[in-house]
Design an enzyme around this catalytic site. Structure first.
Site, PDB file in Angstrom:
ATOM      1  N   ASP A  24       5.469  -2.097   0.963  1.00  0.00           N
ATOM      2  CA  ASP A  24       4.079  -1.629   1.023  1.00  0.00           C
ATOM      3  C   ASP A  24       4.018  -0.109   1.167  1.00  0.00           C
ATOM      4  OD1 ASP A  24       1.341  -1.924   1.031  1.00  0.00           O
ATOM      5  OD2 ASP A  24       1.214  -2.456   3.157  1.00  0.00           O
ATOM      6  N   HIS A  41       3.972   3.489  -7.458  1.00  0.00           N
ATOM      7  CA  HIS A  41       4.653   2.243  -7.847  1.00  0.00           C
ATOM      8  C   HIS A  41       5.949   2.564  -8.602  1.00  0.00           C
ATOM      9  CE1 HIS A  41       1.363  -0.017  -6.339  1.00  0.00           C
ATOM     10  NE2 HIS A  41       0.514   0.268  -7.301  1.00  0.00           N
ATOM     11  N   LEU A 135      24.717 -11.943  -5.147  1.00  0.00           N
ATOM     12  CA  LEU A 135      23.438 -11.756  -4.449  1.00  0.00           C
ATOM     13  C   LEU A 135      22.354 -12.468  -5.246  1.00  0.00           C
ATOM     14  CD1 LEU A 135      21.503 -10.237  -2.409  1.00  0.00           C
ATOM     15  CD2 LEU A 135      21.433  -8.377  -4.062  1.00  0.00           C
TER      16      LEU A 135
HETATM   17  C1  IPE Z   1       1.256  -7.044   0.270  1.00  0.00           C
HETATM   18  O1  IPE Z   1       0.753  -5.754   0.264  1.00  0.00           O
HETATM   19  C2  IPE Z   1       1.658  -7.441  -1.102  1.00  0.00           C
HETATM   20  C3  IPE Z   1       2.817  -6.735  -1.663  1.00  0.00           C
HETATM   21  C4  IPE Z   1       3.545  -5.859  -1.050  1.00  0.00           C
HETATM   22  C5  IPE Z   1       3.139  -7.094  -3.005  1.00  0.00           C
HETATM   23  P1  IPE Z   1      -0.793  -5.454   0.125  1.00  0.00           P
HETATM   24  O2  IPE Z   1      -0.955  -3.987   0.249  1.00  0.00           O
HETATM   25  O3  IPE Z   1      -1.340  -6.096  -1.088  1.00  0.00           O
HETATM   26  O4  IPE Z   1      -1.398  -6.249   1.373  1.00  0.00           O
HETATM   27  P2  IPE Z   1      -2.590  -5.865   2.361  1.00  0.00           P
HETATM   28  O5  IPE Z   1      -3.787  -5.624   1.516  1.00  0.00           O
HETATM   29  O6  IPE Z   1      -2.145  -4.646   3.079  1.00  0.00           O
HETATM   30  O7  IPE Z   1      -2.699  -7.045   3.264  1.00  0.00           O
HETATM   31  C1  IPE Z   2       2.654  -2.032  -2.336  1.00  0.00           C
HETATM   32  O1  IPE Z   2       2.016  -0.817  -2.241  1.00  0.00           O
HETATM   33  C2  IPE Z   2       2.868  -2.483  -3.766  1.00  0.00           C
HETATM   34  C3  IPE Z   2       1.964  -3.566  -4.198  1.00  0.00           C
HETATM   35  C4  IPE Z   2       1.152  -4.242  -3.427  1.00  0.00           C
HETATM   36  C5  IPE Z   2       1.998  -3.895  -5.600  1.00  0.00           C
HETATM   37  P1  IPE Z   2       0.434  -0.730  -2.259  1.00  0.00           P
HETATM   38  O2  IPE Z   2      -0.027  -0.638  -3.667  1.00  0.00           O
HETATM   39  O3  IPE Z   2      -0.163  -1.830  -1.474  1.00  0.00           O
HETATM   40  O4  IPE Z   2       0.187   0.657  -1.539  1.00  0.00           O
HETATM   41  P2  IPE Z   2      -0.855   0.967  -0.389  1.00  0.00           P
HETATM   42  O5  IPE Z   2      -0.669  -0.076   0.669  1.00  0.00           O
HETATM   43  O6  IPE Z   2      -2.207   0.917  -0.998  1.00  0.00           O
HETATM   44  O7  IPE Z   2      -0.478   2.330   0.089  1.00  0.00           O
HETATM   45 MG    MG Z   3      -0.641  -2.087   0.463  1.00  0.00          MG
END
Ligand code: IPE
Ligand code: IPE
Ligand code: MG
Length: 244
Positions: A24, A41, A135
């Site tokens: 995240d 990303h 793995l």
């Molecule tokens: C969880 O992150 C999903 C992934 C890392 C793929 P999100 O950013 O989508 O989740 P919330 O919104 O913080 O719960």
């Molecule tokens: C995690 O990073 C990746 C995915 C959920 C695809 P985020 O896109 O949730 O990034 P933040 O949490 O908004 O910073």
């Molecule tokens: Mg996020």
């Protein structure tokens, strides 16, 4: 090559069998440098290869990475499109490395909802790596744990209805066999980056006794040393699993 001081602190006899990571913070990381979310990303893909390499080197058996949740479909179309194309490119560019390093690709989640080119890329890499054993790399894509649990319940109900299964046979381990993770052990360690301390619909059944590790580091900055820190923390935990 300089050996990481942190790597030296890891007890090679206490490596977790299964590590799961909620990757995240890509968006916030990008925003901090006035870039768009996709830039974050993209950078996140590099961190993926760092943890894959480190896991293979240390002898982690299973690495599950949360890449896209069922709820992430609610993001703007442009971000979804960019993410899907990035995932496809990533699989293509890293396929050879996975193959050569004896890493097998699996996915959990509703792969049928993904764009066809991405489905094809996934199938190709799965096929190419299907005999690999070092793995197991499990990517959660269009994955949601509640949907997975509901689906397992439906499958079991159908087996009972068809007379293939008796109600009395339904127990925790049988239930786990109907989850998408049936072939994998439960995670020993769950890591979430970027400071959020929640599980966001990830492996709810499977993490009942996982050790949780939260770090403020955003995913694109997550380095091998950060991974080693999580493993060192894991190795200090006393896991009682309800006993004493
Ligand atoms: C969880 O992150 C999903 C992934 C890392 C793929 P999100 O950013 O989508 O989740 P919330 O919104 O913080 O719960
Ligand atoms: C995690 O990073 C990746 C995915 C959920 C695809 P985020 O896109 O949730 O990034 P933040 O949490 O908004 O910073
Ligand atoms: Mg996020």
């Amino acid at each position: 090559m300089i050996m990481s001081k942190l790597l030296e602190q890891i007890d090679k006899d206490k490596i977790p069998v299964h590590v799961a990571i909620i990757m995240d913070g890509n968006g916030r990381w990008a925003k901090k440098q006035q870039k768009d979310r996709l830039f974050g990303h993209n950078r996140g893909a590099q961190s993926v290869m760092h943890v894959v390499e480190a896991s293979a080197d240390l002898g982690v058996g299973y690495l599950t990475l949360y890449a896209f949740s069922t709820e992430n479909w609610g993001r703007p179309q442009s971000e979804i499109k960019g993410l899907m194309s990035l995932l496809g490119k990533f699989l293509k560019s890293e396929a050879q490395k996975l193959y050569k390093n004896n890493i097998r690709l699996h996915t959990i989640g509703d792969i049928g909802t993904l764009p066809l080119p991405l489905q094809k890329a996934i199938q190709d890499v799965k096929k190419k790596t299907e005999c690999n054993t070092r793995l197991h790399l499990i990517i959660a894509l269009s994955y949601g744990s509640r949907a997975e649990i509901v689906q397992a319940t439906k499958l079991i109900a159908n087996e009972v209805k068809q007379g293939h299964l008796d109600m009395a046979q339904i127990d925790e381990s049988l239930f786990a066999q109907y989850l998408e993770t049936a072939d994998f052990p439960d995670p020993d360690l769950l890591i979430r980056t970027s400071g959020e301390q929640r599980v966001s619909n990830f492996l709810l059944y499977q993490i009942s006794y996982s050790e949780l590790y939260f770090t403020n580091i955003e995913w694109p900055d997550f380095s091998k040393d950060d991974y080693y820190r999580a493993l060192i923390s894991f190795q200090t935990r006393k896991r009682t699993c309800g006993k004493i």
